[in-house]
Design a protein around this motif. Structure first.
Motif, mmCIF file in Angstrom:
data_model
loop_
_atom_site.group_PDB
_atom_site.id
_atom_site.type_symbol
_atom_site.label_atom_id
_atom_site.label_comp_id
_atom_site.label_asym_id
_atom_site.label_seq_id
_atom_site.Cartn_x
_atom_site.Cartn_y
_atom_site.Cartn_z
ATOM 1 N N PRO A 54 -16.479 6.448 -28.233
ATOM 2 C CA PRO A 54 -17.314 6.949 -27.417
ATOM 3 C C PRO A 54 -18.096 8.079 -28.033
ATOM 4 O O PRO A 54 -17.430 8.944 -28.872
ATOM 5 C CB PRO A 54 -16.903 7.331 -26.363
ATOM 6 N N HIS A 55 -19.528 8.549 -27.952
ATOM 7 C CA HIS A 55 -20.301 9.423 -28.373
ATOM 8 C C HIS A 55 -19.735 10.892 -28.399
ATOM 9 O O HIS A 55 -19.818 11.314 -29.645
ATOM 10 C CB HIS A 55 -21.715 9.446 -27.849
ATOM 11 N N TYR A 56 -19.213 11.284 -27.463
ATOM 12 C CA TYR A 56 -18.889 12.555 -27.228
ATOM 13 C C TYR A 56 -17.658 12.762 -28.134
ATOM 14 O O TYR A 56 -17.423 13.966 -28.753
ATOM 15 C CB TYR A 56 -18.567 12.977 -25.789
ATOM 16 N N SER A 57 -16.788 11.792 -28.485
ATOM 17 C CA SER A 57 -15.562 12.232 -29.268
ATOM 18 C C SER A 57 -16.022 12.315 -30.626
ATOM 19 O O SER A 57 -15.124 12.308 -31.551
ATOM 20 C CB SER A 57 -14.544 11.099 -28.926
ATOM 21 N N HIS A 58 -17.152 11.515 -31.171
ATOM 22 C CA HIS A 58 -17.367 11.625 -32.801
ATOM 23 C C HIS A 58 -16.831 12.993 -33.554
ATOM 24 O O HIS A 58 -16.147 12.854 -34.482
ATOM 25 C CB HIS A 58 -18.779 11.268 -32.860
ATOM 26 N N PRO A 59 -17.615 13.796 -33.079
ATOM 27 C CA PRO A 59 -17.492 15.333 -33.819
ATOM 28 C C PRO A 59 -16.119 15.618 -33.955
ATOM 29 O O PRO A 59 -15.500 16.105 -34.954
ATOM 30 C CB PRO A 59 -18.460 16.368 -33.199
ATOM 31 N N GLU A 60 -15.330 15.603 -32.639
ATOM 32 C CA GLU A 60 -13.906 16.237 -32.769
ATOM 33 C C GLU A 60 -12.944 15.478 -33.546
ATOM 34 O O GLU A 60 -12.138 15.853 -34.249
ATOM 35 C CB GLU A 60 -13.573 16.362 -31.264
ATOM 36 N N LEU A 61 -13.177 14.050 -33.558
ATOM 37 C CA LEU A 61 -12.282 13.322 -34.135
ATOM 38 C C LEU A 61 -12.542 13.369 -35.788
ATOM 39 O O LEU A 61 -11.737 13.545 -36.715
ATOM 40 C CB LEU A 61 -12.402 11.811 -33.728
ATOM 41 N N ALA A 62 -13.797 13.644 -36.110
ATOM 42 C CA ALA A 62 -14.218 13.911 -37.487
ATOM 43 C C ALA A 62 -13.489 15.278 -38.140
ATOM 44 O O ALA A 62 -12.986 15.284 -39.050
ATOM 45 C CB ALA A 62 -15.603 13.838 -37.723
ATOM 46 N N ILE A 63 -13.654 16.068 -37.071
ATOM 47 C CA ILE A 63 -13.117 17.623 -37.553
ATOM 48 C C ILE A 63 -11.632 17.496 -38.013
ATOM 49 O O ILE A 63 -11.128 18.109 -38.549
ATOM 50 C CB ILE A 63 -13.668 18.573 -36.545
ATOM 51 N N ALA A 64 -11.095 16.652 -36.751
ATOM 52 C CA ALA A 64 -9.521 16.410 -37.035
ATOM 53 C C ALA A 64 -9.057 15.743 -38.313
ATOM 54 O O ALA A 64 -8.293 16.144 -38.966
ATOM 55 C CB ALA A 64 -9.020 15.635 -35.914
ATOM 56 N N GLY A 65 -10.057 14.761 -38.766
ATOM 57 C CA GLY A 65 -9.823 14.285 -39.855
ATOM 58 C C GLY A 65 -9.862 15.127 -41.144
ATOM 59 O O GLY A 65 -9.306 14.884 -42.045
ATOM 60 N N GLY A 116 -7.364 16.521 -44.092
ATOM 61 C CA GLY A 116 -7.705 16.071 -45.685
ATOM 62 C C GLY A 116 -8.076 14.556 -45.754
ATOM 63 O O GLY A 116 -7.933 13.850 -46.912
ATOM 64 N N LEU A 117 -8.561 13.920 -44.728
ATOM 65 C CA LEU A 117 -8.963 12.609 -44.775
ATOM 66 C C LEU A 117 -10.557 12.073 -44.904
ATOM 67 O O LEU A 117 -11.265 13.097 -44.341
ATOM 68 C CB LEU A 117 -8.721 11.719 -43.439
ATOM 69 N N HIS A 118 -10.792 11.296 -45.427
ATOM 70 C CA HIS A 118 -12.267 11.007 -45.813
ATOM 71 C C HIS A 118 -12.614 10.132 -44.402
ATOM 72 O O HIS A 118 -11.921 9.545 -43.756
ATOM 73 C CB HIS A 118 -12.171 9.699 -46.837
ATOM 74 N N VAL A 119 -13.968 10.466 -44.060
ATOM 75 C CA VAL A 119 -14.359 10.283 -42.824
ATOM 76 C C VAL A 119 -15.819 9.173 -42.754
ATOM 77 O O VAL A 119 -16.563 9.599 -43.491
ATOM 78 C CB VAL A 119 -14.711 11.181 -41.880
ATOM 79 N N ALA A 133 -16.453 19.606 -42.393
ATOM 80 C CA ALA A 133 -16.917 18.858 -43.486
ATOM 81 C C ALA A 133 -16.946 19.697 -44.710
ATOM 82 O O ALA A 133 -16.439 19.602 -45.722
ATOM 83 C CB ALA A 133 -17.895 17.877 -43.460
ATOM 84 N N GLY A 134 -17.996 20.912 -44.781
ATOM 85 C CA GLY A 134 -18.292 21.636 -45.612
ATOM 86 C C GLY A 134 -16.929 22.445 -46.157
ATOM 87 O O GLY A 134 -16.666 22.667 -47.443
ATOM 88 N N ARG A 135 -16.145 22.997 -45.380
ATOM 89 C CA ARG A 135 -14.936 23.623 -45.709
ATOM 90 C C ARG A 135 -13.879 22.921 -46.292
ATOM 91 O O ARG A 135 -13.014 23.126 -46.951
ATOM 92 C CB ARG A 135 -14.420 24.085 -44.363
ATOM 93 N N ALA A 136 -14.105 21.381 -45.948
ATOM 94 C CA ALA A 136 -13.107 20.569 -46.500
ATOM 95 C C ALA A 136 -13.340 20.285 -47.865
ATOM 96 O O ALA A 136 -12.334 19.847 -48.716
ATOM 97 C CB ALA A 136 -13.032 19.166 -45.921
ATOM 98 N N GLY A 137 -14.661 20.577 -48.205
ATOM 99 C CA GLY A 137 -14.807 20.477 -49.869
ATOM 100 C C GLY A 137 -15.475 19.011 -50.102
ATOM 101 O O GLY A 137 -15.269 17.811 -49.547
ATOM 102 N N LYS A 138 -16.061 18.978 -51.465
ATOM 103 C CA LYS A 138 -16.364 17.788 -51.976
ATOM 104 C C LYS A 138 -15.671 16.769 -52.371
ATOM 105 O O LYS A 138 -15.908 15.598 -52.584
ATOM 106 C CB LYS A 138 -17.308 18.205 -53.284
ATOM 107 N N GLY A 139 -14.187 17.156 -52.177
ATOM 108 C CA GLY A 139 -13.244 15.863 -52.581
ATOM 109 C C GLY A 139 -13.215 14.629 -51.628
ATOM 110 O O GLY A 139 -12.772 13.635 -51.793
ATOM 111 N N LEU A 140 -13.824 15.209 -50.336
ATOM 112 C CA LEU A 140 -13.461 14.246 -49.175
ATOM 113 C C LEU A 140 -14.907 13.548 -48.798
ATOM 114 O O LEU A 140 -16.001 14.225 -49.039
ATOM 115 C CB LEU A 140 -13.113 14.874 -47.835
ATOM 116 N N GLN A 141 -15.009 12.239 -48.844
ATOM 117 C CA GLN A 141 -16.362 11.862 -48.616
ATOM 118 C C GLN A 141 -16.616 11.442 -47.173
ATOM 119 O O GLN A 141 -15.679 10.901 -46.253
ATOM 120 C CB GLN A 141 -16.241 10.314 -49.196
#
Length: 381
Positions: free
Chosen positions: A78-89, A93-96, A116-124
């Motif tokens: 569901p929509h609300y959970s998208h950012p929080e799950l992506a941040i957890a990923g 160190g997971l690609h999202v 995503a920016g803090r995770a660095g360019k290594g993650l897509q």
């Protein structure tokens, strides 16, 4: 570098299952589904019955991320959970790969982009903006970015073929509620068009004035009819009209420029091309009622339309081979900002400048949520 991306899919609703079908048919190369999660028992039972025994099944998405069985995650919740799950990923160190929309409000999505920016360019990080693989819109973007259309003067998108009967909204207590979905036609049906609107012309508006009607055609609490007017920095203007309550509906995108007009409708792209730019004609013509010579050109559209699996393949290729992303995840905030601005303009009965006041929008959204009729619970997209 691993030769195969181990993929975990979070959310086994309609979209999650849809992605699984082409992935399990091996229609995307270089990826293997190794885990899925769903907090509904029905989803997990479906996974047991339909997926390989080697695919691990979780009820908790965080447990999936921490399992060591995945390199990347596809979020279809569901929509609300998208950012929080992506941040957890990102934090693990997971690609999202994220289903649309990027979220419900830009404040949360900006936090996701920062992570995503803090995770660095290594993650897509990619958005599932599959319409960007449609050769119609890719050709439109090419005609504008190459200068073939000249400077954009006006944009007009009528997208009213999202007809939904009352039964659609009654199928879940979370549907079409501020608490459950965070909006209506703008956030549920229109994210692709809002993204394409800015992506094809290469610019965002500077301000928006919109009129959203809530529950106008259906017994729902969110917007189901919208007309928005926008202004761009170069002086161009635009109109966006959408609803789920009209039949038959229309899907017509019209963009006027200094060298003519482009229309996309019924799967065709037509370019009314001026022999000389309008600005040049106006500066040199000495009569009263003349106008530039115009040629109607039916532009041939070539190329496949790989749709969802095209975005997934591109994301996998970016991970394995460094391919440029078609829909970088950070761009998901742009279309969402347009829908947030339209709602905020209606709530404040005023113009809204872009970028929007995110705290102001958030406070208005919270007021709507407090009044929401949605029942507490979890739904899958």
């Amino acid at each position: 570098m691993t030769k195969v991306v181990r993929l975990g899919i979070i959310g086994l609703g309609n979209m999650g299952k849809g992605h699984l079908r082409y992935l399990m048919n091996q229609e995307v190369k270089g990826v293997e589904v190794t885990a899925v999660s769903d907090n509904a028992e029905a989803g997990r039972e479906w996974a047991k019955e339909n997926l390989s025994a080697t695919v691990r099944i979780f009820s908790d998405p965080i447990a999936l991320m921490d399992s060591g069985t995945v390199d990347g995650i596809l979020i279809a919740t569901p929509h609300y959970s998208h950012p929080e799950l992506a941040i957890a990923g990102f934090e693990r160190g997971l690609h999202v790969l994220l289903e649309k929309p990027a979220g419900v409000h830009t404040k949360h999505v900006r936090e996701m982009n920062d992570a995503a920016g803090r995770a660095g360019k290594g993650l897509q990080f990619s958005m599932m903006y599959n319409q960007r693989t449609n050769p119609l819109y890719r050709k439109l973007r090419d005609l504008i970015s190459s200068g073939e259309l000249g400077e954009v003067k006006r944009t007009n998108w009528i997208i009213t073929n999202w007809y939904r009967p009352q039964g659609y909204y009654d199928s879940g207590t979370w549907r079409a509620t501020w608490e459950g979905e965070g909006g209506g036609v703008l956030i549920n049906q229109d994210p692709h068009q809002l993204d394409l609107w800015q992506w094809t012309i290469g610019m965002m508006p500077t301000r928006v004035r919109a009129f959203c009607y809530f529950g106008k055609h259906r017994n729902i609490e969110v917007e189901d009819d919208v007309t928005a007017f926008v202004e761009y920095e170069n002086g161009a203007t635009g109109v966006f009209v959408t609803t789920t309550g009209e039949a038959p509906g229309t899907n017509r995108l019209e963009i006027s420029g200094d060298r003519g007009k482009i229309v996309i409708e019924d799967g065709k792209l037509t370019f009314w091309r001026l022999r000389v730019p309008e600005s040049e004609f106006n500066a040199t013509f000495e009569g009263n009622f003349g106008e530039p010579e115009c040629w109607k050109c039916d532009i041939p559209i070539r190329g496949d339309y790989p749709d969802h699996k095209g975005i997934t393949q591109n994301w996998v290729n970016a991970i394995l081979h460094g391919e440029e992303l078609i829909a970088p995840g950070e761009e998901g905030i742009k279309g969402l900002m347009l829908s947030n601005a339209m709602l905020l303009s209606t709530w404040t009965d005023n113009w809204v400048d872009l970028p929007i006041d995110e705290e102001l929008f958030y406070s208005h959204l919270q007021k709507q949520i407090q009044q929401s009729e949605a029942k507490k619970g979890v739904a899958q997209s």
